[in-house]
Design a protein around this motif. Structure first.
Motif, short mmCIF file in Angstrom:
data_model
loop_
_atom_site.label_atom_id
_atom_site.label_comp_id
_atom_site.label_asym_id
_atom_site.label_seq_id
_atom_site.Cartn_x
_atom_site.Cartn_y
_atom_site.Cartn_z
N THR A 137 27.96 55.61 59.41
CA THR A 137 28.60 56.60 60.28
C THR A 137 29.85 56.03 60.93
O THR A 137 30.90 56.69 61.00
CB THR A 137 27.61 57.06 61.36
OG1 THR A 137 26.48 57.65 60.73
CG2 THR A 137 28.26 58.07 62.30
N ALA A 138 29.76 54.79 61.41
CA ALA A 138 30.91 54.16 62.05
C ALA A 138 32.06 53.98 61.07
O ALA A 138 33.23 54.21 61.41
CB ALA A 138 30.49 52.81 62.63
N MET A 139 31.75 53.58 59.84
CA MET A 139 32.81 53.37 58.84
C MET A 139 33.49 54.68 58.51
O MET A 139 34.73 54.73 58.36
CB MET A 139 32.19 52.75 57.57
CG MET A 139 33.25 52.27 56.56
SD MET A 139 34.12 50.78 57.12
CE MET A 139 35.77 51.44 57.41
N ALA A 140 32.73 55.75 58.39
CA ALA A 140 33.32 57.06 58.11
C ALA A 140 34.27 57.47 59.23
O ALA A 140 35.37 58.01 58.98
CB ALA A 140 32.21 58.09 57.94
N ARG A 141 33.91 57.22 60.47
CA ARG A 141 34.78 57.56 61.59
C ARG A 141 36.06 56.72 61.57
O ARG A 141 37.15 57.21 61.85
CB ARG A 141 34.04 57.33 62.91
CG ARG A 141 32.95 58.36 63.19
CD ARG A 141 32.18 57.98 64.44
NE ARG A 141 31.14 58.96 64.75
CZ ARG A 141 30.13 58.73 65.57
NH1 ARG A 141 30.02 57.54 66.17
NH2 ARG A 141 29.23 59.67 65.81
N LEU A 142 35.92 55.44 61.26
CA LEU A 142 37.09 54.58 61.21
C LEU A 142 38.09 55.04 60.15
O LEU A 142 39.30 55.01 60.37
CB LEU A 142 36.66 53.13 60.93
CG LEU A 142 35.95 52.41 62.09
CD1 LEU A 142 35.26 51.14 61.59
CD2 LEU A 142 36.94 52.07 63.20
N LEU A 143 37.58 55.48 59.01
CA LEU A 143 38.47 55.92 57.93
C LEU A 143 39.20 57.21 58.29
O LEU A 143 40.28 57.47 57.75
CB LEU A 143 37.68 56.10 56.63
CG LEU A 143 37.18 54.80 55.97
CD1 LEU A 143 36.32 55.11 54.76
CD2 LEU A 143 38.36 53.90 55.58
N THR A 144 38.63 58.03 59.16
CA THR A 144 39.35 59.23 59.59
C THR A 144 40.53 58.88 60.49
O THR A 144 41.47 59.67 60.61
CB THR A 144 38.42 60.20 60.35
OG1 THR A 144 37.97 59.58 61.56
CG2 THR A 144 37.23 60.60 59.49
N ARG A 145 40.50 57.70 61.10
CA ARG A 145 41.59 57.29 61.99
C ARG A 145 42.64 56.47 61.28
O ARG A 145 43.81 56.48 61.68
CB ARG A 145 41.02 56.45 63.15
CG ARG A 145 40.10 57.21 64.05
CD ARG A 145 39.65 56.32 65.22
NE ARG A 145 38.39 56.81 65.74
CZ ARG A 145 37.40 56.05 66.13
NH1 ARG A 145 37.53 54.73 66.07
NH2 ARG A 145 36.29 56.57 66.60
N SER A 146 42.23 55.70 60.29
CA SER A 146 43.19 54.81 59.62
C SER A 146 42.73 54.54 58.19
O SER A 146 41.56 54.22 57.97
CB SER A 146 43.31 53.50 60.39
OG SER A 146 44.16 52.60 59.71
N ARG A 147 43.69 54.65 57.26
CA ARG A 147 43.39 54.32 55.86
C ARG A 147 44.02 52.98 55.47
O ARG A 147 43.98 52.61 54.30
CB ARG A 147 43.91 55.41 54.94
CG ARG A 147 43.34 56.79 55.18
CD ARG A 147 41.87 56.90 54.86
NE ARG A 147 41.57 56.75 53.44
CZ ARG A 147 40.42 57.09 52.88
NH1 ARG A 147 39.44 57.61 53.63
NH2 ARG A 147 40.21 56.92 51.60
N ASP A 148 44.61 52.27 56.45
CA ASP A 148 45.23 50.99 56.11
C ASP A 148 44.40 49.81 56.60
O ASP A 148 44.91 48.69 56.69
CB ASP A 148 46.66 50.92 56.66
CG ASP A 148 46.71 50.93 58.19
OD1 ASP A 148 45.67 51.24 58.82
OD2 ASP A 148 47.78 50.64 58.74
#
Length: 337
Positions: free
Chosen positions: A236-247
């Protein structure tokens, strides 16, 4: 097995004669092994095996006021006992340490208020001699309630919830986190995300602090998410992080289980580990070595933690104030980073 002609049950004095020590030495070994030399203890343990001696635990409890058992207390939801492999490692280590002392480990899981109330009544009634506290939260009054009741306690990790001293055995969370972050930086990563544990736990708080300190000016609060140490929360945390940044070019998770959960999301998103993004964990819980890809992680010395917790708790039961023991973690580099 040495048995008399009438096949009578062996006694402490039989064990003492077979070991070549006094029956007082045998008694001390049976009651935890304090103030007994390593050679004498080995001789007694060998004599116990050869004579077939078994302790009369009921009689011993009446004579000493001790139960001959310690509690392994997990104050977490039940699913984490099975999902987080670190708890299993600590249970096994504690059980083995107690078995060497002819003592019993009692597993107590108290994740709800009702379970904690029942557990507190149980330990207050002295069904166990002391408590190995393997998880604690700053917001939970349970630790203070046990201290006020005079229950001997040793905590795994520095307890955050106590307003007084509590003996503990922990790894250097701060130094370990800094070492892992430094390793990722030295590998050239700059957009490093962190999946932290709960902020009211020692691992959650100090591992995040170490990450923030080592990142320095590169620290980005938008690249921090929290989980409960379980794999689902890491995903869940990783999915949220990817919504904020793809770099993001690296992820440091505060547990191997959360690192594994993060990798499952990255794979689903078509990102390769470690080619597109490096992932590291913390614990070296067994999962790290068998995961695909195997996880780079900070290894905790699980067997030593368990043994030291048991030894210290028995000292506290005997009246020692206990102390704080801090052990160094070790960087283990594998394919994920």
């Amino acid at each position: 097995m040495l048995m008399g002609p009438a096949a009578r049950k062996p006694t402490i004095r039989d064990v003492a004669a077979a070991a070549g020590v006094s029956h007082g030495t045998v008694s001390r070994v049976l009651n935890g092994g304090h103030w007994v030399s390593r050679d004498a203890r080995a001789a007694v343990e060998d004599a116990i095996r050869r004579t077939g001696y078994t302790a009369n635990h009921a009689a011993r409890s009446l004579a000493t006021g001790r139960s001959g058992s310690l509690a392994f207390l997990l104050t977490e939801p039940h699913h984490l006992l099975f999902e987080d492999p670190t708890f299993g490692l600590l249970v096994r280590g504690a059980a083995e340490a107690l078995a060497k002392r002819s003592m019993t480990l009692v597993l107590l899981v108290a994740g709800t208020d009702a379970e904690k109330t029942h557990m507190l009544e149980y330990v207050r009634a002295r069904h166990v001699d002391g408590v190995l506290l393997v998880s604690s939260h700053a917001s939970d009054p349970l630790l203070g309630q046990m201290r006020d009741a005079g229950i001997p306690i040793v905590s795994a990790g520095l307890p955050l919830a106590s307003d007084g001293f509590v003996a503990s055995v922990s790894v250097d969370e701060l130094a370990g986190s800094r070492a892992m972050t430094r390793y990722l930086l030295e590998r050239g990563h700059r957009r490093i995300a962190h999946i932290a544990g709960p902020d009211d736990t020692p691992g959650g708080r100090y591992r995040l602090q170490g990450f923030r300190e080592e990142m320095g000016e590169l620290f980005d609060p938008a690249l921090v998410e929290s989980g409960d140490y379980g794999g689902g929360s890491g995903a869940t945390a990783m999915a949220r992080l990817l919504t904020r940044s793809r770099d993001i070019d690296a992820v440091f998770a505060a547990s191997d289980s959360m690192a594994a959960g993060a990798i499952s999301v990255l794979s689903r998103e078509g990102l390769r580990v470690p080619d597109d993004i490096a992932v590291a964990g913390f614990d070296d819980s067994g999962l790290a070595e068998t995961h695909d890809p195997p996880l780079t992680t900070m290894a905790q010395p699980w067997a030593e933690i368990s043994e030291r917790m048991v030894s210290m708790l028995l000292e506290v039961v005997d009246g020692s104030p206990g102390r704080e023991i801090t052990l160094p973690p070790r960087l283990v580099v594998r394919a994920s980073a």
